[in-house]
Design a protein around this motif. Sequence first.
Motif, PDB file in Angstrom:
ATOM      1  N   ILE A 225       0.832  -1.222   0.000  1.00 26.65           N
ATOM      2  CA  ILE A 225       0.000   0.000   0.000  1.00 26.65           C
ATOM      3  C   ILE A 225       0.860   1.262   0.000  1.00 26.65           C
ATOM      4  O   ILE A 225       0.470   2.277  -0.556  1.00 26.65           O
ATOM      5  CB  ILE A 225      -0.992   0.076   1.198  1.00 26.65           C
ATOM      6  CG1 ILE A 225      -0.288  -0.059   2.548  1.00 26.65           C
ATOM      7  CG2 ILE A 225      -2.089  -0.957   1.055  1.00 26.65           C
ATOM      8  CD1 ILE A 225      -1.190   0.360   3.715  1.00 26.65           C
ATOM      9  N   TYR A 226       2.025   1.178   0.620  1.00 25.89           N
ATOM     10  CA  TYR A 226       2.908   2.342   0.634  1.00 25.89           C
ATOM     11  C   TYR A 226       3.624   2.485  -0.706  1.00 25.89           C
ATOM     12  O   TYR A 226       3.832   3.581  -1.202  1.00 25.89           O
ATOM     13  CB  TYR A 226       3.918   2.226   1.772  1.00 25.89           C
ATOM     14  CG  TYR A 226       3.248   1.949   3.094  1.00 25.89           C
ATOM     15  CD1 TYR A 226       2.426   2.909   3.683  1.00 25.89           C
ATOM     16  CD2 TYR A 226       3.369   0.711   3.722  1.00 25.89           C
ATOM     17  CE1 TYR A 226       1.772   2.649   4.871  1.00 25.89           C
ATOM     18  CE2 TYR A 226       2.727   0.441   4.908  1.00 25.89           C
ATOM     19  CZ  TYR A 226       1.917   1.415   5.484  1.00 25.89           C
ATOM     20  OH  TYR A 226       1.279   1.153   6.646  1.00 25.89           O
ATOM     21  N   ARG A 227       4.009   1.370  -1.267  1.00 26.88           N
ATOM     22  CA  ARG A 227       4.702   1.415  -2.555  1.00 26.88           C
ATOM     23  C   ARG A 227       3.779   2.017  -3.618  1.00 26.88           C
ATOM     24  O   ARG A 227       4.190   2.851  -4.417  1.00 26.88           O
ATOM     25  CB  ARG A 227       5.143   0.014  -2.967  1.00 26.88           C
ATOM     26  CG  ARG A 227       6.144   0.008  -4.123  1.00 26.88           C
ATOM     27  CD  ARG A 227       6.562  -1.390  -4.538  1.00 26.88           C
ATOM     28  NE  ARG A 227       7.358  -2.090  -3.551  1.00 26.88           N
ATOM     29  CZ  ARG A 227       8.677  -1.946  -3.391  1.00 26.88           C
ATOM     30  NH1 ARG A 227       9.337  -1.117  -4.183  1.00 26.88           N
ATOM     31  NH2 ARG A 227       9.321  -2.618  -2.474  1.00 26.88           N
TER      32      ARG A 227
ATOM     33  N   HIS B  85       0.763  19.013   1.315  1.00 27.08           N
ATOM     34  CA  HIS B  85       0.435  17.647   0.912  1.00 27.08           C
ATOM     35  C   HIS B  85       1.669  16.936   0.359  1.00 27.08           C
ATOM     36  O   HIS B  85       1.979  15.795   0.738  1.00 27.08           O
ATOM     37  CB  HIS B  85      -0.677  17.688  -0.143  1.00 27.08           C
ATOM     38  CG  HIS B  85      -1.501  16.441  -0.191  1.00 27.08           C
ATOM     39  ND1 HIS B  85      -1.238  15.408  -1.063  1.00 27.08           N
ATOM     40  CD2 HIS B  85      -2.590  16.055   0.514  1.00 27.08           C
ATOM     41  CE1 HIS B  85      -2.116  14.446  -0.890  1.00 27.08           C
ATOM     42  NE2 HIS B  85      -2.962  14.810   0.060  1.00 27.08           N
ATOM     43  N   ALA B  86       2.401  17.616  -0.531  1.00 31.46           N
ATOM     44  CA  ALA B  86       3.550  16.971  -1.183  1.00 31.46           C
ATOM     45  C   ALA B  86       4.582  16.514  -0.157  1.00 31.46           C
ATOM     46  O   ALA B  86       5.180  15.446  -0.286  1.00 31.46           O
ATOM     47  CB  ALA B  86       4.195  17.923  -2.188  1.00 31.46           C
ATOM     48  N   HIS B  87       4.793  17.311   0.872  1.00 25.36           N
ATOM     49  CA  HIS B  87       5.785  16.965   1.882  1.00 25.36           C
ATOM     50  C   HIS B  87       5.235  16.001   2.927  1.00 25.36           C
ATOM     51  O   HIS B  87       5.890  15.027   3.298  1.00 25.36           O
ATOM     52  CB  HIS B  87       6.281  18.243   2.567  1.00 25.36           C
ATOM     53  CG  HIS B  87       7.101  18.000   3.794  1.00 25.36           C
ATOM     54  ND1 HIS B  87       8.201  17.164   3.799  1.00 25.36           N
ATOM     55  CD2 HIS B  87       6.984  18.464   5.064  1.00 25.36           C
ATOM     56  CE1 HIS B  87       8.723  17.136   5.022  1.00 25.36           C
ATOM     57  NE2 HIS B  87       8.004  17.899   5.781  1.00 25.36           N
ATOM     58  N   ALA B  88       4.019  16.273   3.391  1.00 22.53           N
ATOM     59  CA  ALA B  88       3.561  15.598   4.601  1.00 22.53           C
ATOM     60  C   ALA B  88       2.612  14.434   4.367  1.00 22.53           C
ATOM     61  O   ALA B  88       2.451  13.587   5.239  1.00 22.53           O
ATOM     62  CB  ALA B  88       2.883  16.619   5.534  1.00 22.53           C
ATOM     63  N   THR B  89       1.989  14.381   3.210  1.00 20.25           N
ATOM     64  CA  THR B  89       0.882  13.441   3.060  1.00 20.25           C
ATOM     65  C   THR B  89       0.961  12.620   1.788  1.00 20.25           C
ATOM     66  O   THR B  89      -0.040  12.129   1.287  1.00 20.25           O
ATOM     67  CB  THR B  89      -0.456  14.214   3.115  1.00 20.25           C
ATOM     68  OG1 THR B  89      -0.329  15.399   3.914  1.00 20.25           O
ATOM     69  CG2 THR B  89      -1.567  13.366   3.709  1.00 20.25           C
ATOM     70  N   GLU B  90       2.143  12.499   1.209  1.00 20.79           N
ATOM     71  CA  GLU B  90       2.251  11.694  -0.005  1.00 20.79           C
ATOM     72  C   GLU B  90       3.267  10.564   0.148  1.00 20.79           C
ATOM     73  O   GLU B  90       3.770  10.031  -0.832  1.00 20.79           O
ATOM     74  CB  GLU B  90       2.534  12.610  -1.213  1.00 20.79           C
ATOM     75  CG  GLU B  90       1.370  13.579  -1.442  1.00 20.79           C
ATOM     76  CD  GLU B  90       1.473  14.475  -2.677  1.00 20.79           C
ATOM     77  OE1 GLU B  90       2.537  14.516  -3.322  1.00 20.79           O
ATOM     78  OE2 GLU B  90       0.460  15.133  -2.991  1.00 20.79           O
ATOM     79  N   CYS B  91       3.548  10.180   1.370  1.00 24.09           N
ATOM     80  CA  CYS B  91       4.368   8.992   1.671  1.00 24.09           C
ATOM     81  C   CYS B  91       5.728   9.032   0.978  1.00 24.09           C
ATOM     82  O   CYS B  91       6.289   8.003   0.624  1.00 24.09           O
ATOM     83  CB  CYS B  91       3.616   7.726   1.264  1.00 24.09           C
ATOM     84  SG  CYS B  91       4.255   6.232   2.100  1.00 24.09           S
TER      85      CYS B  91
ATOM     86  N   GLY D 127      -0.105   2.722   9.356  1.00 26.14           N
ATOM     87  CA  GLY D 127      -1.060   2.031   8.501  1.00 26.14           C
ATOM     88  C   GLY D 127      -1.702   2.924   7.473  1.00 26.14           C
ATOM     89  O   GLY D 127      -2.416   2.440   6.601  1.00 26.14           O
ATOM     90  N   ASN D 128      -1.453   4.231   7.563  1.00 23.82           N
ATOM     91  CA  ASN D 128      -2.026   5.167   6.597  1.00 23.82           C
ATOM     92  C   ASN D 128      -1.064   5.313   5.418  1.00 23.82           C
ATOM     93  O   ASN D 128       0.066   5.772   5.593  1.00 23.82           O
ATOM     94  CB  ASN D 128      -2.243   6.523   7.286  1.00 23.82           C
ATOM     95  CG  ASN D 128      -2.894   7.534   6.351  1.00 23.82           C
ATOM     96  OD1 ASN D 128      -2.757   7.452   5.126  1.00 23.82           O
ATOM     97  ND2 ASN D 128      -3.614   8.471   6.926  1.00 23.82           N
ATOM     98  N   GLN D 133       6.299   5.360   7.291  1.00 25.77           N
ATOM     99  CA  GLN D 133       6.036   4.525   8.460  1.00 25.77           C
ATOM    100  C   GLN D 133       7.283   4.378   9.334  1.00 25.77           C
ATOM    101  O   GLN D 133       8.379   4.155   8.819  1.00 25.77           O
ATOM    102  CB  GLN D 133       5.580   3.134   7.994  1.00 25.77           C
ATOM    103  CG  GLN D 133       4.297   3.167   7.165  1.00 25.77           C
ATOM    104  CD  GLN D 133       3.092   3.589   7.988  1.00 25.77           C
ATOM    105  OE1 GLN D 133       2.828   3.016   9.041  1.00 25.77           O
ATOM    106  NE2 GLN D 133       2.380   4.604   7.538  1.00 25.77           N
ATOM    107  N   PRO D 134       7.103   4.465  10.650  1.00 23.72           N
ATOM    108  CA  PRO D 134       8.247   4.345  11.560  1.00 23.72           C
ATOM    109  C   PRO D 134       9.069   3.100  11.254  1.00 23.72           C
ATOM    110  O   PRO D 134       8.533   1.991  11.235  1.00 23.72           O
ATOM    111  CB  PRO D 134       7.588   4.234  12.942  1.00 23.72           C
ATOM    112  CG  PRO D 134       6.282   4.939  12.785  1.00 23.72           C
ATOM    113  CD  PRO D 134       5.839   4.652  11.375  1.00 23.72           C
ATOM    114  N   ALA D 135      10.344   3.282  10.991  1.00 23.32           N
ATOM    115  CA  ALA D 135      11.165   2.154  10.573  1.00 23.32           C
ATOM    116  C   ALA D 135      12.500   2.101  11.301  1.00 23.32           C
ATOM    117  O   ALA D 135      12.926   1.032  11.736  1.00 23.32           O
ATOM    118  CB  ALA D 135      11.407   2.223   9.074  1.00 23.32           C
TER     119      ALA D 135
END
Lengths: 357, 357, 357, 357
Positions: A225-227, B85-91, D127-128, D133-135
Amino acid sequence: MFFASDNGAGASPKVIRAVADAFQSGPAIAYGDDDLTRAVERRFCELFEREVAVFLLASGTATNALALAHVTPPWGAIYAHEVSHAHATECGATEFYVGAKFVPVAGPGGKVTPEALAAKVRRANRGNPHSVQPATVTITNLTECGTLYRAEEIAALSEICRREGMRLHLDGARFANAVAATGASPAEMTWRAGVDVMSFGATKNGAITAEAVVFFDPALADGFIYRRMRGGHLLSKMRFVSAQFEAWLEAEHWLDLARHSNAMAARLASGLQGLGYRLAWPAEGNEVFPILPAAVAQALRARGLRFHGGNPDALAEPLRPGETIARLIPSFATTPEEVDELLALLTEIGRPAQAAE
Amino acid sequence: MFFASDNGAGASPKVIRAVADAFQSGPAIAYGDDDLTRAVERRFCELFEREVAVFLLASGTATNALALAHVTPPWGAIYAHEVSHAHATECGATEFYVGAKFVPVAGPGGKVTPEALAAKVRRANRGNPHSVQPATVTITNLTECGTLYRAEEIAALSEICRREGMRLHLDGARFANAVAATGASPAEMTWRAGVDVMSFGATKNGAITAEAVVFFDPALADGFIYRRMRGGHLLSKMRFVSAQFEAWLEAEHWLDLARHSNAMAARLASGLQGLGYRLAWPAEGNEVFPILPAAVAQALRARGLRFHGGNPDALAEPLRPGETIARLIPSFATTPEEVDELLALLTEIGRPAQAAE
Amino acid sequence: MFFASDNGAGASPKVIRAVADAFQSGPAIAYGDDDLTRAVERRFCELFEREVAVFLLASGTATNALALAHVTPPWGAIYAHEVSHAHATECGATEFYVGAKFVPVAGPGGKVTPEALAAKVRRANRGNPHSVQPATVTITNLTECGTLYRAEEIAALSEICRREGMRLHLDGARFANAVAATGASPAEMTWRAGVDVMSFGATKNGAITAEAVVFFDPALADGFIYRRMRGGHLLSKMRFVSAQFEAWLEAEHWLDLARHSNAMAARLASGLQGLGYRLAWPAEGNEVFPILPAAVAQALRARGLRFHGGNPDALAEPLRPGETIARLIPSFATTPEEVDELLALLTEIGRPAQAAE
Amino acid sequence: MFFASDNGAGASPKVIRAVADAFQSGPAIAYGDDDLTRAVERRFCELFEREVAVFLLASGTATNALALAHVTPPWGAIYAHEVSHAHATECGATEFYVGAKFVPVAGPGGKVTPEALAAKVRRANRGNPHSVQPATVTITNLTECGTLYRAEEIAALSEICRREGMRLHLDGARFANAVAATGASPAEMTWRAGVDVMSFGATKNGAITAEAVVFFDPALADGFIYRRMRGGHLLSKMRFVSAQFEAWLEAEHWLDLARHSNAMAARLASGLQGLGYRLAWPAEGNEVFPILPAAVAQALRARGLRFHGGNPDALAEPLRPGETIARLIPSFATTPEEVDELLALLTEIGRPAQAAE
């Protein structure tokens, strides 16, 4: 007359209606956390007769790149047919997503044979840090040459994978056509034959744009899901894809669509052979590759036929001078009349011998 | 009652009809080499009153990551608001696409101020190979906090960019709302104010899933077609996106949709203030962020209101104990009745003072 | 008897002394901001008779990967011989650094011919986003097969590069041997023949571990200091590499070392041919590839000779059954006595005909 | 007078001699498949009192980037102090190697506290898919501020790592100084306190250029040989690094060198305090950070003292106007006379109060 690609077709009315309905039916939580998406995920489990992890997205190239990236370490070798889409026609998407290296495997008809695969793997320098390490095999079914892997052929490849510690990926951009052609079940054509992960395409077969990555062992999907998100492939209005799959998978609609395009291809292939043309490879699904005198191909183009050429690399023996391969791909929307019109046009243009003069 | 996101809304009937029509109207060459896509590309040039290079795709995260990757070297610093969004919410999508490093800029209301930007850039170790180098500034308009950059504010930032040799990117996921709110033209809100490249989003504002990357200097787009492909973002049935944009851009439909959601937000904001609630940030577009006692927020959830929380990092002064920020986002489809129903529910739950007791 | 690789040799006493001196002579600013490094940079300009941008590091694989990454876009095709080190023996380092795709070119003796290169480039789908785009050609001189490109051969390749808008990279891990063998100047063997950027190796030819990336147009190097740093290849005690280069380049020491290993290879090649062995490829530098009966190769190993095998892919005609290619690489430190000892051992083991019995 | 960095020092004569000996002693198989390298690998196991997997290379930045990349998924969050070398001073090397995102943790003295770490991890959206994710947690010991983690402090951080499913990485560029200062054993300072993988640096403490990545669970190192190779960090003449480590680790030479530089730092710190200067942070190893009036700092530079500035971000309370932080780093080669000379110079320049006038 449009035989350029099944990608060029419109979409099944049933699929279009499902999308329209989904988007007229009020709000839903974004990013796939909605009922429709969950229903489709369950539907995939039923379809494959087992628990699977399924991830929906809108692009076929992305399904291949993401799936291969997820099961291959950056230093892995990915064995693929030299004309395969993932290796030859995706502008290095898989290399971008994981950095691994394709090891092309040659062979007539776009199929990886167990012998050719085993020979390539034998040459890997296992344990030598200078060399990428055998990691993944990817096959396309239907192949890019219109040929077919049957379940037992897939099993023979997956046996090598198991023995060599490799994963088996299936590019199923035309999976529906392969399933329809063999009559085998989706399960038989995938995990029962040893496939670990697949790209499941609906776009070419009547959807608007709907693709899925399916992991047959859900544990293998950990982190996917992250990928997907990092690749920019988590759609906010996910139900757009879900709605398509729901309608497309319902009541064998997907297989009906594929059966139709396969039948159109058979009609076309048989007509071409009746006119004296030989095929580059057997037309086992919905792709037909007649070998044409260049003059005939030109004449067809001049008369308005839309089509692309086929890749001569996958021929068992080279083209004769003046010959070319045409790639003719009927879609779910192709009519018998269109096929006949094309054949009539060919008759009118003249038989190969005449055209070659 | 659904105020979770404009992402959660359905789609404008006009857009839905356009997609249905496109996919019922026969074949078209795939991958964007079709008339509809070309028409939309011209439409973008008209809209922006200049030659632009425009690339359509289906995902907003992808537009940001691809656009930023294209104008930033791998060793670049990308200045962005810390809640962007680009920095904080796009994984980490942008990091994946280019490898550059975000340098977060703080500031109330989600806006990057010229002062804060200049201060950050001053601290860059220019020419020192140990440090990422100032390359790009990205702003979001409408911001993630519902506030607005006016054209002159954008120009002030772009002046710093010019001086420092940086590019200016605009995340326009809610660009329509910003344009509708200011009354300025798309050109004034972008290249005339110094924006180099933007992510132009339609999805949140009535489309099914339609996004575009727009380069205001077409030369800057050189090679972008390959980058999009490698990311898996070149859709084969491209006209799916083109059809949406065509209908959405026609006759100010996109602005009408945005004007409506902005109006619903104004109605909601004014109602909330009338009930004694203060807003975290001014509701300048279609996002409303009331500060609520946690008990009230909980009661709203219990009564079926769907909403997310707001990010307290962008507050000028911290929340008081027991307070929380609600993020309420009307969409093109939100009705005045729904807004009023929400306000009535709040009245019923009780005034803040009572709720906090 | 050690003929495994020139990598396995020790280092020239002059080089060792220079390193010891540098590290006993007090402090210096780290990361290359020191007098010694600056002197070496100037020395490279003199050597190449023009302004060059030079970057020192400790690893040959890194010079290739960094140099290729710097002149190739992520969607570029890099044309390389199929047995080239960068493509075949660096575990995908270049793919990691830039993501581009190698297009292997076949040909006897490890050399890319203008015809083979032109034929491959003709097959590129220019402008088609599904295909990686011609960007870079990399050649190795001395090649991995011990053969040589002369200046005019390089010029013929660079002419194709100019015409096709590609850059020409030279992997000069054994550049000294090539220069020594041809008698041409470093300038003639590089930029005067159209090379844009090179990996200049000293390690295999008497240094401890010293490599350089040289850009013949300094403007092309813009940003390279950051790329090197991000790869972890900016050494804090940079003068370690600088000291080696200073001593190695002084008074033709580097060429003297190469002339010696070339002479040892010539003595070995001639001796082998005198014993009736044929060579896989002409021994034009310091690499000798005799074709041996497998039994002879085994006997040599049993008697303590250290050597690796050669890659049969680059043969003009396949090996006969029972044959193998030995890779024998004299170094700067190999003595005539060691060569003669090896030849004597071969005589003792028996002539090929006998050994094959 | 050189106090710019321990990186700027020469090398211990014992280390220099070992390298010279190694490279004068005949050939060895390249790429680490030699006796000396194997001996050093065993030496590391003894040093840490357990089986470890150790990988030698030449660059400290590379050890951090490779180690962090190996234990962090591309979508991982890496918690690091905001002034840490890996985050702030390596030009995004770790981002390049794995793509993950640093989450900076603030705190005085360059140390990550359990409270600050826990607070940051609590804010992760587990999970979001929108959030990394903390790694991994990475700490530097000695820190970049000259402070020290004692074994129990490391254990407190590793407890959080265990609880949260994260790995703990230690940047040990000055590990020798930390071990020498605490008197704890290498095992106590690493795996017994819960460290999973470390960057073990010798370069700053008397080596020429020698670094190692040490995995305390060898299984965790699976595949690392390929990662190192792909980064271009597998040296052909590996024994160059091995020889340094062998001499450096023998008979506590490494600790003797560190004890000396620590003692010089203590002498310097005490002298500075005697002169009325306060330190930005306690000088617990070989780094001393006096807070100086800018005029004093300038005068020192004018009189030939080489030094860099310290990062005020890690101060508990901000500098007063006109103050600056000097970073003074004695090395293994610094003499008491040099320290005293610096202190004398400061006396001569004048006491702070006077200088500030």
